[in-house]
Design a protein around this motif. Structure first.
Motif, PDB file in Angstrom:
ATOM      1  N   HIS A 197      38.975  62.834  46.135  1.00  0.00           N
ATOM      2  CA  HIS A 197      39.590  62.821  44.801  1.00  0.00           C
ATOM      3  C   HIS A 197      38.572  62.355  43.753  1.00  0.00           C
ATOM      4  CE1 HIS A 197      42.601  62.331  41.677  1.00  0.00           C
ATOM      5  NE2 HIS A 197      42.163  61.082  41.493  1.00  0.00           N
ATOM      6  N   ILE A 198      37.810  61.380  44.108  1.00  0.00           N
ATOM      7  CA  ILE A 198      36.776  60.886  43.190  1.00  0.00           C
ATOM      8  C   ILE A 198      35.775  62.004  42.886  1.00  0.00           C
ATOM      9  CG2 ILE A 198      34.813  59.311  42.964  1.00  0.00           C
ATOM     10  CD1 ILE A 198      37.307  57.792  42.648  1.00  0.00           C
ATOM     11  N   ASP A 247      36.179  65.286  43.155  1.00  0.00           N
ATOM     12  CA  ASP A 247      36.817  66.349  42.358  1.00  0.00           C
ATOM     13  C   ASP A 247      36.937  65.927  40.893  1.00  0.00           C
ATOM     14  OD1 ASP A 247      37.054  67.917  44.599  1.00  0.00           O
ATOM     15  OD2 ASP A 247      39.139  67.328  45.017  1.00  0.00           O
ATOM     16  N   GLN A 248      37.264  64.661  40.685  1.00  0.00           N
ATOM     17  CA  GLN A 248      37.411  64.163  39.316  1.00  0.00           C
ATOM     18  C   GLN A 248      36.080  64.194  38.570  1.00  0.00           C
ATOM     19  OE1 GLN A 248      39.060  60.220  39.162  1.00  0.00           O
ATOM     20  NE2 GLN A 248      38.789  60.024  36.939  1.00  0.00           N
ATOM     21  N   ARG A 249      35.026  63.805  39.248  1.00  0.00           N
ATOM     22  CA  ARG A 249      33.712  63.794  38.611  1.00  0.00           C
ATOM     23  C   ARG A 249      33.207  65.222  38.357  1.00  0.00           C
ATOM     24  NH1 ARG A 249      29.339  59.397  40.115  1.00  0.00           N
ATOM     25  NH2 ARG A 249      28.384  60.741  38.555  1.00  0.00           N
ATOM     26  N   ALA A 292      35.122  67.762  37.720  1.00  0.00           N
ATOM     27  CA  ALA A 292      35.901  68.256  36.591  1.00  0.00           C
ATOM     28  C   ALA A 292      35.399  67.670  35.269  1.00  0.00           C
ATOM     29  CB  ALA A 292      37.385  67.917  36.795  1.00  0.00           C
ATOM     30  N   GLU A 293      34.961  66.410  35.331  1.00  0.00           N
ATOM     31  CA  GLU A 293      34.462  65.757  34.120  1.00  0.00           C
ATOM     32  C   GLU A 293      33.014  66.110  33.828  1.00  0.00           C
ATOM     33  OE1 GLU A 293      35.016  61.702  35.066  1.00  0.00           O
ATOM     34  OE2 GLU A 293      37.182  61.675  34.662  1.00  0.00           O
TER      35      GLU A 293
END
Length: 403
Positions: A384-385, A387-389, A391-392
């Motif tokens: 999740h971390i 994927d979040q990075r 996306a950002e």
């Protein structure tokens, strides 16, 4: 003017005879009426010369009215004789009325000079004559016991502990036992402990003997202190909760670290407002300390450490190069070990916060770390971390890395 050297053209014939111990020439000069109180460029009289040379017979011929004359540095004949270990001369001068406790300009004295020179017979004689033992000397305010311990002269220390204040502090509240721990004088340390000195004394900055011995790597002193009640969990700093284990970790003293790990409260590894020793091992660039601490179960994701401006040991070691000190770089196996331990922790918890150490890791460093991990086995919070990075757009996977 240089008062440390006596120039031949400034020395009287009487002084030259006294210096060489030529009693026959000295007596002839005295009979001719030559002055006995003339001084050279250091303020030395013939008596100073005779005392420094250890010429008891010359001293006998000239000491009567000049026994407490001082040089420009404040040295008496008794001081010079004690400094050089001439016990027979010291004995003569004291019988003639020499002031046993007369201090020099830098607040030294005959006893301190004898201690510093390791002249045990002079020390023993002066103690028997009632020399002051607890007065402070020199700019640091050390006592004779401080100096004897620093010199590592166990025989003199054994003499002094019988009559000295073993807890006497200097200007920084340093006691003789602290000096023994700092300089690795293990035999002197044992003598002081047997004499009842406090093993948990704290100096002005709260450092303890155990902390300083751990910092300097004096393994025998550390073990001796621990065996006699030294507290490994006493806070040793006004700035942050520092323990002896932190000093051992930072300076890479492995044997000391092995002694401290079993007796140190592991709360320092995880509780708020504490600091894991792993931080200090990384900060000091001591890979062996890191390896040992990891092996003993210290976490690479121990706690958010505001005192040292680090979110975790792993995050600190993985920080971008401009923010890092080169000496903190770890070997490849240590970095891999830290990552593996961190991932194991992640797998055993459902709290995604345990992965926070990686949120601020530089993208290239993150890719480097992930080269050692099978991405398919990454736990969900970690994915999740990532994927979040992604996306950002704060992290981009390396195109050649396997998933």
């Amino acid at each position: 003017m240089d008062f440390t050297e006596c120039y031949s053209d400034t020395v009287s014939r009487v002084a030259a005879a006294a210096r060489s111990g030529d009693r026959r020439s000295l007596r002839k000069l005295i009979l001719r009426g030559c002055s006995l109180d003339c001084r050279d460029n250091r303020g030395w009289t013939p008596l100073h010369e005779a005392a420094a040379a250890g010429s008891a017979r010359c001293v006998q011929d000239i000491f009567h009215d000049f026994v407490n004359f001082q040089t420009h540095e404040g040295e008496t004949a008794c001081f010079l004789a004690a400094q050089r270990g001439h016990v027979s001369v010291v004995r003569l001068l004291l019988k003639a009325g020499a002031d046993i406790n007369k201090q020099t300009n830098d607040t030294s004295c005959s006893l301190f000079a004898a201690v510093d020179g390791g002249h045990r017979d002079v020390v023993n004689f002066l103690l028997g004559e009632g020399a002051e033992v607890n007065r402070s000397h020199t700019e640091s305010c050390w006592t004779c016991l401080h100096q004897a311990v620093y010199k590592g002269d166990c025989d003199i220390v054994q003499q002094l502990v019988k009559v000295c204040n073993v807890e006497a502090p200097d200007d920084l509240k340093i006691t003789p036992l602290f000096v023994a721990a700092q300089y690795g004088r293990v035999q002197c340390l044992r003598i002081l402990i047997d004499a009842g000195a406090n093993v948990n004394v704290q100096v002005g900055d709260l450092a303890t003997p155990l902390l300083i011995a751990s910092q300097e790597g004096h393994h025998e002193c550390v073990d001796l202190l621990l065996n006699h009640g030294a507290d490994p969990n006493k806070n040793c700093s006004n700035e942050w909760p520092q323990l002896p284990i932190h000093a051992a970790a930072e300076f890479g003293h492995i044997e000391v670290l092995r002694s401290l790990i079993p007796v140190t409260d592991r709360a320092c590894d995880h509780e708020d407002d504490t600091v894991s020793p792993l931080y200090l091992a990384i900060y000091g660039g001591k890979s062996q300390s890191v390896e040992l601490l990891l092996k003993e179960g210290f976490s690479p994701d121990a706690q958010d450490c505001s005192q040292l401006d680090m979110s975790s040991p792993l995050a600190f070691d993985s920080s971008p190069a401009p923010r890092r000190n080169d000496k903190t770089a770890l070997k490849l196996q240590e970095v891999r070990a830290m990552l593996c331990v961190a991932l194991n922790q992640v797998r055993t918890t459902s709290k995604s916060s345990s992965c926070n150490m990686n949120i601020h890791v530089d993208g290239e460093v993150l890719n480097y770390l992930l080269e050692f991990v099978n991405w398919s086995t990454l736990p969900a919070p970690f994915k999740h971390i990532l994927d979040q990075r992604r996306a950002e757009k704060t992290w981009k996977p390396h195109p050649d890395s396997g998933k």
